[in-house]
Design a protein around this motif. Structure first.
Motif, mmCIF file in Angstrom:
data_model
loop_
_atom_site.group_PDB
_atom_site.id
_atom_site.type_symbol
_atom_site.label_atom_id
_atom_site.label_comp_id
_atom_site.label_asym_id
_atom_site.label_seq_id
_atom_site.Cartn_x
_atom_site.Cartn_y
_atom_site.Cartn_z
ATOM 1 N N SER A 23 -47.948 37.890 23.765
ATOM 2 C CA SER A 23 -49.214 38.013 22.274
ATOM 3 C C SER A 23 -48.984 37.471 20.967
ATOM 4 C CB SER A 23 -49.138 39.695 22.212
ATOM 5 O OG SER A 23 -50.488 39.726 20.837
ATOM 6 N N THR A 24 -47.783 37.446 20.821
ATOM 7 C CA THR A 24 -47.140 36.459 19.611
ATOM 8 C C THR A 24 -48.264 35.008 19.432
ATOM 9 O OG1 THR A 24 -45.858 37.949 18.562
ATOM 10 C CG2 THR A 24 -45.682 36.083 17.720
ATOM 11 N N VAL A 25 -47.406 34.313 20.616
ATOM 12 C CA VAL A 25 -47.895 32.946 20.623
ATOM 13 C C VAL A 25 -49.371 33.119 20.690
ATOM 14 C CG1 VAL A 25 -47.260 30.610 22.765
ATOM 15 C CG2 VAL A 25 -45.888 32.073 21.792
ATOM 16 N N VAL A 26 -49.641 33.535 21.994
ATOM 17 C CA VAL A 26 -51.510 33.288 21.977
ATOM 18 C C VAL A 26 -51.841 33.634 20.318
ATOM 19 C CG1 VAL A 26 -53.218 34.293 22.821
ATOM 20 C CG2 VAL A 26 -51.116 34.311 24.045
ATOM 21 N N VAL A 40 -46.824 22.331 20.213
ATOM 22 C CA VAL A 40 -48.046 22.816 21.891
ATOM 23 C C VAL A 40 -46.935 23.636 22.539
ATOM 24 C CG1 VAL A 40 -48.578 20.362 22.249
ATOM 25 C CG2 VAL A 40 -46.767 20.398 22.080
ATOM 26 N N THR A 41 -47.889 24.216 23.370
ATOM 27 C CA THR A 41 -47.330 24.959 24.449
ATOM 28 C C THR A 41 -46.103 24.295 25.744
ATOM 29 O OG1 THR A 41 -48.812 26.007 25.585
ATOM 30 C CG2 THR A 41 -48.163 26.753 23.178
ATOM 31 N N LEU A 42 -45.302 24.840 26.168
ATOM 32 C CA LEU A 42 -44.456 24.477 27.403
ATOM 33 C C LEU A 42 -44.573 26.158 28.344
ATOM 34 C CD1 LEU A 42 -43.785 22.162 29.199
ATOM 35 C CD2 LEU A 42 -41.542 22.697 28.052
ATOM 36 N N GLY A 43 -45.218 25.986 29.338
ATOM 37 C CA GLY A 43 -44.739 26.356 30.405
ATOM 38 C C GLY A 43 -46.090 27.964 30.343
ATOM 39 N N PRO A 44 -45.926 28.842 31.022
ATOM 40 C CA PRO A 44 -46.373 29.821 31.835
ATOM 41 C C PRO A 44 -47.198 30.651 31.180
ATOM 42 C CG PRO A 44 -44.488 29.832 33.558
ATOM 43 C CD PRO A 44 -44.228 28.618 32.232
ATOM 44 N N ASP A 48 -55.590 29.309 28.731
ATOM 45 C CA ASP A 48 -56.186 27.703 28.961
ATOM 46 C C ASP A 48 -56.781 27.737 27.599
ATOM 47 O OD1 ASP A 48 -55.740 27.973 31.696
ATOM 48 O OD2 ASP A 48 -57.647 27.854 32.186
ATOM 49 N N HIS A 49 -56.874 28.251 26.290
ATOM 50 C CA HIS A 49 -57.427 27.551 25.430
ATOM 51 C C HIS A 49 -55.791 27.195 24.632
ATOM 52 C CE1 HIS A 49 -56.966 31.418 23.953
ATOM 53 N NE2 HIS A 49 -56.438 30.879 22.881
ATOM 54 N N LEU A 50 -54.818 27.448 24.883
ATOM 55 C CA LEU A 50 -53.909 27.581 23.502
ATOM 56 C C LEU A 50 -53.853 25.514 23.888
ATOM 57 C CD1 LEU A 50 -51.613 30.117 24.131
ATOM 58 C CD2 LEU A 50 -53.006 29.226 22.617
#
Length: 354
Positions: A23-26, A40-44, A48-50
């Motif tokens: 939730s924090t990252v989103v 950018v993010t990395l991982g599962p 999709d919008h990130l």
């Protein structure tokens, strides 16, 4: 392959299952992008919008970002710290390592070892910072005020739900002992017969290991003859309108790292009764925006809830004050700006032309 030339921050997310970190990252990453940060993010496990990099993009991290000698690897879990450390020390990638700590407990020797190898550490509350043995900066989580907002229409009322009663009280999150769901249900079984205008809801799923716990709670409600007024809604598609429909929100957790739900409720102009765990006590002004009781103390929790049920005007007043308090102290953009300053302190003095 996506270009990482202008990316200065990598936010790894090494867990598929939804969690507070998710939730924090989103919420944070889009806000940081709006500030002009290349991230950018990395991982599962992320929507999709990130902005994302692929695992196959990792070799690009050997190339420095335009204008800087380093990127920031912003970890929030032990495995993310370890992976960043391997990238930096074994593969010699030009990274600065940052860790955000929300835990309110003494860290293991392994975690302490990792923490000592970070270039910077952030604590999400003063209490979580008190368990750290390294220098750190306290940056409290914020809430997106454009997403969590006060009620504005009929859809934001209990009448829109088809549930009985005039007032709605709720407890949101995973159904498990740690979250104190049993304390909330027990209080509702005891209090609701004396307050016929109120209905209680529990939103959140029970994982397989906690299904028996959830089933026992439902059986207790049925035996009390309150199945029509204490509803288990499971995991709802969109939690935001449910916050707006509440008159009172209860966060009865026995243990939390930080805990965002009281902020989400307050941003929705809903008063809060919370246990003294996580950063809850730092979010609530007792007697003005809600109430805080010792974690796990059932009688004190029940009595605090009972005061609001007995005077439905009180949560309305505290909800309005809570909204003002969150806007002044816990806006998401404040957290995003504070983190950008930390990132800058790690990399800004080292342009490639020096």
């Amino acid at each position: 392959m996506a270009s990482l030339r202008h990316i200065t921050v990598i936010a790894p997310h090494f867990k598929r299952r939804l969690s507070g970190v998710t939730s924090t990252v989103v919420q944070l990453v889009p806000e940081q992008q709006r500030l002009g940060l290349g991230i950018v993010t990395l991982g599962p496990g992320l929507p999709d919008h990130l902005p994302k990099m692929r695992w196959s993009d990792l070799p690009s991290l050997w190339r420095r970002p335009d204008g800087y000698r380093w990127r920031v690897w912003h970890a929030r879990r032990n495995n993310e710290m370890l992976f960043g450390l391997l990238l930096k020390t074994v593969l010699r990638m030009p990274l600065k390592l940052l860790f955000t700590s929300a835990a309110q407990r003494h860290h293991s020797g392994y975690t302490k070892w990792l923490l000592r190898r970070m270039d910077a550490v952030v604590a999400t509350s003063a209490r979580s910072g008190s368990f750290l043995e390294v220098a750190h900066t306290v940056i409290r989580h914020g809430v997106d005020l454009s997403v969590f907002r006060p009620p504005q229409s009929h859809e934001d009322t209990i009448a829109a739900t088809g549930l009985p009663g005039k007032y709605l009280i709720g407890c949101f999150g995973r159904v498990r002992h740690q979250k104190g769901t049993d304390l909330f249900v027990r209080a509702m079984i005891e209090l609701l017969p004396h307050h016929p205008d109120w209905t209680a809801i529990i939103c959140g799923r029970a994982t397989a290991e906690h299904q028996r716990f959830a089933d026992d709670l439902k059986q207790s409600v049925e035996q009390a003859g309150l199945s029509d007024r204490i509803r288990f809604l499971g995991e709802v598609d969109d939690i935001k309108p449910w916050y707006r429909r509440l008159t009172l929100y209860v966060a009865p957790s026995r243990n939390e790292g930080f805990g965002l739900t009281p902020l989400e409720a307050m941003a929705s102009q809903t008063a809060v009764v919370a246990s003294d765990t996580g950063a809850y006590a730092e979010m609530i002004v007792p007697g003005e925006t809600g109430a805080v009781v010792p974690a796990g103390e059932y009688e004190l929790l029940r009595d605090a809830i009972g005061e609001y049920l007995g005077d439905p005007h009180l949560p309305g007043e505290h909800g309005r004050r809570g909204l003002d308090f969150v806007r002044a102290n816990f806006a998401l953009y404040g957290e995003a700006e504070a983190l950008v300053r930390v990132y800058g302190a790690l990399i800004r003095n080292y342009p490639t032309d020096k």
